[in-house]
Design a protein around this motif. Structure first.
Motif, short mmCIF file in Angstrom:
data_model
loop_
_atom_site.label_atom_id
_atom_site.label_comp_id
_atom_site.label_asym_id
_atom_site.label_seq_id
_atom_site.Cartn_x
_atom_site.Cartn_y
_atom_site.Cartn_z
N PHE A 169 0.86 -1.17 0.00
CA PHE A 169 0.00 0.00 0.00
C PHE A 169 0.91 1.23 0.00
O PHE A 169 1.47 1.59 1.04
CB PHE A 169 -0.88 -0.06 1.25
CG PHE A 169 -1.93 1.01 1.37
CD1 PHE A 169 -2.34 1.77 0.29
CD2 PHE A 169 -2.54 1.23 2.60
CE1 PHE A 169 -3.31 2.74 0.41
CE2 PHE A 169 -3.52 2.20 2.74
CZ PHE A 169 -3.91 2.95 1.65
N PHE A 170 1.08 1.86 -1.17
CA PHE A 170 2.06 2.94 -1.26
C PHE A 170 1.78 3.83 -2.47
O PHE A 170 0.97 3.51 -3.34
CB PHE A 170 3.48 2.36 -1.37
CG PHE A 170 3.74 1.57 -2.63
CD1 PHE A 170 4.33 2.16 -3.74
CD2 PHE A 170 3.41 0.23 -2.70
CE1 PHE A 170 4.58 1.44 -4.90
CE2 PHE A 170 3.65 -0.51 -3.85
CZ PHE A 170 4.24 0.09 -4.95
N VAL A 171 2.50 4.94 -2.51
CA VAL A 171 2.45 5.89 -3.64
C VAL A 171 3.89 6.23 -4.01
O VAL A 171 4.75 6.38 -3.15
CB VAL A 171 1.69 7.18 -3.25
CG1 VAL A 171 1.68 8.17 -4.43
CG2 VAL A 171 0.26 6.87 -2.81
N MET A 172 4.15 6.34 -5.33
CA MET A 172 5.46 6.79 -5.80
C MET A 172 5.27 7.74 -6.98
O MET A 172 4.19 7.81 -7.58
CB MET A 172 6.34 5.60 -6.21
CG MET A 172 5.90 4.88 -7.46
SD MET A 172 7.00 3.50 -7.94
CE MET A 172 8.54 4.37 -8.35
N ARG A 173 6.31 8.48 -7.31
CA ARG A 173 6.25 9.41 -8.43
C ARG A 173 6.32 8.65 -9.74
O ARG A 173 7.13 7.74 -9.91
CB ARG A 173 7.39 10.43 -8.34
CG ARG A 173 7.19 11.48 -7.28
CD ARG A 173 8.31 12.52 -7.24
NE ARG A 173 9.13 12.54 -8.42
CZ ARG A 173 10.47 12.49 -8.40
NH1 ARG A 173 11.11 12.36 -7.24
NH2 ARG A 173 11.15 12.56 -9.51
N ARG A 174 5.50 9.07 -10.69
CA ARG A 174 5.49 8.41 -12.00
C ARG A 174 6.81 8.59 -12.74
O ARG A 174 7.31 7.66 -13.38
CB ARG A 174 4.33 8.97 -12.83
CG ARG A 174 4.21 8.34 -14.22
CD ARG A 174 2.94 8.83 -14.89
NE ARG A 174 2.89 8.40 -16.28
CZ ARG A 174 2.64 9.21 -17.29
NH1 ARG A 174 2.44 10.50 -17.07
NH2 ARG A 174 2.58 8.76 -18.52
N ASP A 175 7.40 9.78 -12.66
CA ASP A 175 8.66 9.98 -13.37
C ASP A 175 9.78 9.12 -12.80
O ASP A 175 10.70 8.72 -13.52
CB ASP A 175 9.06 11.47 -13.39
CG ASP A 175 9.24 12.07 -12.01
OD1 ASP A 175 8.92 11.40 -11.00
OD2 ASP A 175 9.69 13.23 -11.92
N LEU A 176 9.70 8.80 -11.52
CA LEU A 176 10.69 7.91 -10.91
C LEU A 176 10.53 6.49 -11.46
O LEU A 176 11.52 5.83 -11.79
CB LEU A 176 10.53 7.92 -9.40
CG LEU A 176 11.67 7.32 -8.57
CD1 LEU A 176 12.94 8.13 -8.75
CD2 LEU A 176 11.28 7.26 -7.10
N PHE A 177 9.27 6.04 -11.56
CA PHE A 177 9.03 4.72 -12.14
C PHE A 177 9.53 4.66 -13.58
O PHE A 177 10.18 3.69 -13.99
CB PHE A 177 7.55 4.37 -12.09
CG PHE A 177 7.21 3.14 -12.87
CD1 PHE A 177 7.51 1.87 -12.39
CD2 PHE A 177 6.60 3.23 -14.12
CE1 PHE A 177 7.24 0.73 -13.12
CE2 PHE A 177 6.32 2.09 -14.86
CZ PHE A 177 6.64 0.84 -14.36
N GLN A 178 9.25 5.69 -14.35
CA GLN A 178 9.67 5.70 -15.75
C GLN A 178 11.19 5.67 -15.87
O GLN A 178 11.73 5.09 -16.82
CB GLN A 178 9.09 6.92 -16.45
CG GLN A 178 7.58 6.85 -16.64
CD GLN A 178 7.00 8.12 -17.22
OE1 GLN A 178 7.49 9.23 -16.98
NE2 GLN A 178 5.93 7.98 -18.00
N ALA A 179 11.87 6.26 -14.91
CA ALA A 179 13.34 6.30 -14.95
C ALA A 179 13.94 4.91 -14.75
O ALA A 179 15.02 4.62 -15.27
CB ALA A 179 13.87 7.26 -13.89
N ILE A 180 13.28 4.03 -13.97
CA ILE A 180 13.82 2.69 -13.75
C ILE A 180 13.19 1.65 -14.67
O ILE A 180 13.65 0.50 -14.71
CB ILE A 180 13.63 2.24 -12.28
CG1 ILE A 180 12.13 2.13 -11.92
CG2 ILE A 180 14.36 3.18 -11.33
CD1 ILE A 180 11.89 1.47 -10.57
N ASP A 181 12.18 2.04 -15.43
CA ASP A 181 11.50 1.10 -16.32
C ASP A 181 12.29 0.99 -17.63
O ASP A 181 11.89 1.51 -18.67
CB ASP A 181 10.07 1.55 -16.59
CG ASP A 181 9.26 0.51 -17.34
OD1 ASP A 181 9.66 -0.69 -17.34
OD2 ASP A 181 8.22 0.87 -17.92
#
Length: 261
Positions: A169-181
């Motif tokens: 159960f959490f929230v993260m920044r989308r740009d951070l996810f895109q950076a590691i994807d």
């Protein structure tokens, strides 16, 4: 429809909540009613990612779209697993912030506004049973023991400092996810937070990833059955060592890149 209206008005989506499901049909009416109330005033979407549930969770969700236009339904026929379902949802999401929450009503949806508010100064906001105001609810001693051992392993093997790496159960920044994807994401099992957080630490370093935690009480399941099994335990262990292997490979690549030919 809701997304189209927001895009037309030039208002970006603030938040995308991913809800991975498998045989959670009975929980959906209550879940969406509470989300509509809790997230009122936010520009958001909910992406339900269902692994072709035998109880047709996906079909029930599609019927409920008439009442909740912010709801999208993704039915996966050829892929299975909570973590990969979350990654699938993140890739389809449009919000600046990406969140994850179970459909079994054990996560306290009323903590969502605080998680979103905390994201003004964070990269991850995590609902945890280990912060002030949080607890395991009515867990038996054996499940508490399993969680304690899994937490110790996460800290020792994956080198994360999360108080509750088992949280989903959490929230993260989308740009951070895109950076590691980068095409190498391959999470296994149910602990997708641990996977994504560890990959961010490996990519950016612990000092660069801002973390905040919010306590919550883990609720008892009302409908359906727990997904915990020996297979889940094995997949968790496999994921931990995959993360460790990836960290070692990243370190070696970094060392080799500084070697003069």
């Amino acid at each position: 429809m809701a997304r189209a209206v927001l895009v037309f008005l030039g208002v970006p989506l603030e938040f995308s909540l991913i809800v991975p499901t498998y045989n959670e049909r009975e929980n959906l009416p209550h879940l969406f009613a509470t989300l509509a109330r809790t997230l009122h005033g936010h520009h958001f979407e909910v992406l339900l990612v269902d692994d072709d549930s035998p109880d047709q969770t996906w079909a029930a969700a599609k019927d409920l779209r008439k009442s909740y236009p912010w709801l999208q339904v993704i039915r996966r026929r050829d892929e299975r697993g909570l973590s990969s379902a979350v990654v699938c949802g993140f890739r389809r999401a449009q919000g600046k912030l990406l969140g994850v929450m179970d459909a079994d009503l054990q996560h306290d949806d009323e903590r969502l506004p605080e998680l979103l508010a905390r994201m003004r100064n964070a990269d991850f906001a995590i609902a945890t049973r280990r912060a002030a105001g949080g607890n395991d609810g009515k867990w038996c001693w054996s499940r508490r023991l399993v969680s304690w051992v899994a937490t110790i392993l996460a800290k020792k093997v994956a080198h994360v400092s999360l108080s509750d790496p088992m949280s989903g159960f959490f929230v993260m920044r989308r740009d951070l996810f895109q950076a590691i994807d980068d095409g190498t994401l391959n999470p296994r099992g149910y602990k997708v937070l641990l996977y994504l957080y560890a990959r961010c630490l490996q990519r950016f370093g612990a000092s660069a990833v801002r973390l905040t935690e919010v306590g919550y009480e883990f609720r008892p399941r009302q409908f359906g059955r727990s997904k915990l099994s020996s297979k889940v335990v094995f997949e968790y262990l496999a994921m931990l060592f995959a993360l460790r292997s990836h960290a070692r490979d990243e370190f070696l690549r970094g060392r080799l890149s500084h070697v003069t030919p």
